[in-house]
Scaffold this motif. Structure first.
Motif, mmCIF file in Angstrom:
data_model
loop_
_atom_site.group_PDB
_atom_site.id
_atom_site.type_symbol
_atom_site.label_atom_id
_atom_site.label_comp_id
_atom_site.label_asym_id
_atom_site.label_seq_id
_atom_site.Cartn_x
_atom_site.Cartn_y
_atom_site.Cartn_z
ATOM 1 N N ARG A 151 45.946 41.001 45.499
ATOM 2 C CA ARG A 151 44.822 40.187 45.007
ATOM 3 C C ARG A 151 43.888 41.031 44.142
ATOM 4 N N ILE A 152 43.632 42.266 44.589
ATOM 5 C CA ILE A 152 42.746 43.135 43.815
ATOM 6 C C ILE A 152 43.372 43.464 42.462
ATOM 7 N N SER A 187 43.089 40.554 40.152
ATOM 8 C CA SER A 187 41.722 40.428 39.642
ATOM 9 C C SER A 187 41.442 41.463 38.555
ATOM 10 N N GLN A 224 43.120 40.429 35.316
ATOM 11 C CA GLN A 224 42.390 39.359 34.636
ATOM 12 C C GLN A 224 41.176 39.917 33.889
ATOM 13 N N ARG A 225 40.477 40.891 34.500
ATOM 14 C CA ARG A 225 39.338 41.523 33.827
ATOM 15 C C ARG A 225 39.804 42.261 32.568
#
Length: 475
Positions: A142-143, A146, A149-150
């Protein structure tokens, strides 16, 4: 199995940003309550605060390693943890722990009630360990998603030390105008066929210093600045080019790529064996004038080939400035003098006479056991009140427990024989170089080398070098 009397409690928490240790205190309290219910005696607390045990962590858990070492040595005869995920989140590490427990026979318990004495208990424990590892891996996924995506939105990684050109604390989102001007100036110099060394000298003339240590610039530090993708506003994820940063950056992508082409054209492949130590005293010699570490290399002058130790003007000295370049000496003479120092130190280390073990507590244990028996007989005969008896017995048993822990550790401690350091030192084969350097490091902390002038025919004076032994105080 007898109840363990020397239990080690292991407590750990992954993140404690405030450093208050509240998490490990709660774990310790629960573990102590469990030991009281089971009748186990607590000997030591093994605490690791702000330390991860996940599959993604590369940090060594020194306290965990110490606990296992004590369990193998018999210092502790049991281990208690709050839950299995506090012990480890790696199934391979859990399997190894259970094998160690089986081999050395120490007890193990958690506040959640796992029992490793039976096959079913070990199976349940293994399943819980696999679940803990899965939770860690899913969190990592999940990290990573994320972060990706950034990066795709043009937001680069905001962590790490400050890079030259960016403001302190801005997370690489704001530029430092004065430093950006120097970066632009350096770019123009490189495009004008100047070298990174020319850029470093120019930056030093302007009074610029490195962000990390505040030292002068040299060739390698200049290259690291221009090799960083952040300078060109390039966003990467796992070393893959994702796109351009939405924040300002000193150079454009095209300009950064131009710099890479220039630096690549100047790069030369490292020679065979490059980067390996070739001299015993490399790193131990420092310039007596500026304090920078001296270099050692082979040199050929007027047809004569010899080794020299010299202060290089590109080396950063103890004061954060470049080397003075004032000292240039033949290495062979220095090596001979330092060899004499090391050998004399090794010869002075006489082998210690064999003495009986200092941790033999057998007689002390016998005395305490006899006192406990006498105390019990007096109480049975009515010569002591219950309160006095139990109070005295508690103190005696506590002392006896500590002595037995020392006796167990001394019993299982393996005898270690020291390697003959002098024989190792006299073996001058190249494959023995690192072992000889380790011996030097145990004798010599540093050797300051001073200039002796040019054209000298006689051997240098002994005071042209100053040897600082390990542990010596400097005036």
């Amino acid at each position: 199995m007898a109840k363990p009397k020397r239990v080690g409690i292991y407590v750990r928490i992954s993140k404690d940003r405030k450093g208050q240790e509240l998490g490990i205190q709660r774990q310790e309290k629960a573990c102590r309550e469990l030991c009281e219910r089971l009748g186990w005696g607590v000997l030591k607390i093994y605490a690791e605060n702000d330390t991860s045990a996940s599959t993604t962590s590369k940090r060594q858990r020194k306290v965990y390693t110490e606990m296992l070492r004590d369990a193998r040595a018999g210092v502790i005869d049991g281990i208690v943890v709050y839950s299995i995920d506090r012990l480890t989140r790696r199934i391979a590490e859990l399997t190894y722990f259970l094998e160690e427990q089986k081999e050395h026979g120490f007890a193990f318990a958690t506040t959640e009630g796992e029992d490793t004495a039976t096959a079913n208990g070990r199976m349940i424990l293994t399943i819980k360990g696999a679940v803990a590892q899965q939770e860690t891996e899913r969190m990592s996924e999940r990290i990573n998603l994320s972060l990706l995506q950034r990066r795709e939105k043009g937001k680069p990684h905001a962590g790490g030390s400050r890079l030259f050109g960016f403001k302190e604390g801005s997370h690489f989102q704001e530029l430092e105008p004065g430093e950006v001007e120097l970066i632009r100036l350096g770019y123009e110099m490189l495009m004008d066929q100047k070298t990174p060394g020319d850029v470093s000298r120019k930056w030093n003339e302007h009074g610029a210093r490195t962000p990390e240590a505040g030292t002068a610039w040299d060739i390698q530090k200049i290259k690291r600045v221009y090799r960083s993708e952040r300078i060109g506003g390039i966003v990467t994820y796992k070393r893959q080019d994702i796109g351009d940063s939405i924040y300002p950056h000193p150079l454009t992508r095209q300009e950064w790529e131009n710099v890479q082409t220039v630096l690549d054209s100047r790069a030369r492949p490292a020679g065979k064996g490059a980067g390996k130590r070739k001299h015993v005293y490399s790193g131990f010699l420092t310039c007596g004038h500026c304090g920078s570490t001296m270099r050692i290399q082979w040199a050929t002058i007027q047809g004569r080939t010899f080794r020299r130790a010299f202060c290089h003007s590109a080396q950063i000295g103890a004061n954060g400035e470049h080397g003075c370049g004032k000292v240039n000496r033949r290495y062979d003479w220095i090596e001979e003098r330092l060899n004499e120092v090391v050998e004399a130190a090794l010869l002075a280390r006489r082998p210690k006479p064999q003495t009986p073990p200092t941790d033999d507590v057998t007689e002390e244990i016998k005395v305490l056991e006899e006192r406990i028996r006498g105390l019990r007989n007096r109480w049975k005969e009515g010569g002591m009140e219950d309160e006095d008896y139990f109070d005295s017995l508690s103190h005696l048993r506590s002392d006896l427990q500590a002595l037995r822990a020392r006796e167990a550790a001394a019993t299982v401690k393996e005898a270690r024989t020291e390697t003959d350091a002098l024989a190792v030192w006299r073996d001058e084969e190249m494959q023995n170089l690192e072992r000889r350097r380790a011996i030097v490091a145990s004798v010599i902390a540093e050797c300051e080398v001073f200039s002796v002038g040019r054209g000298r025919k006689k051997p240098p004076e002994l005071d042209s070098i100053r040897v600082w032994p390990v542990g010596a105080e400097r005036d």
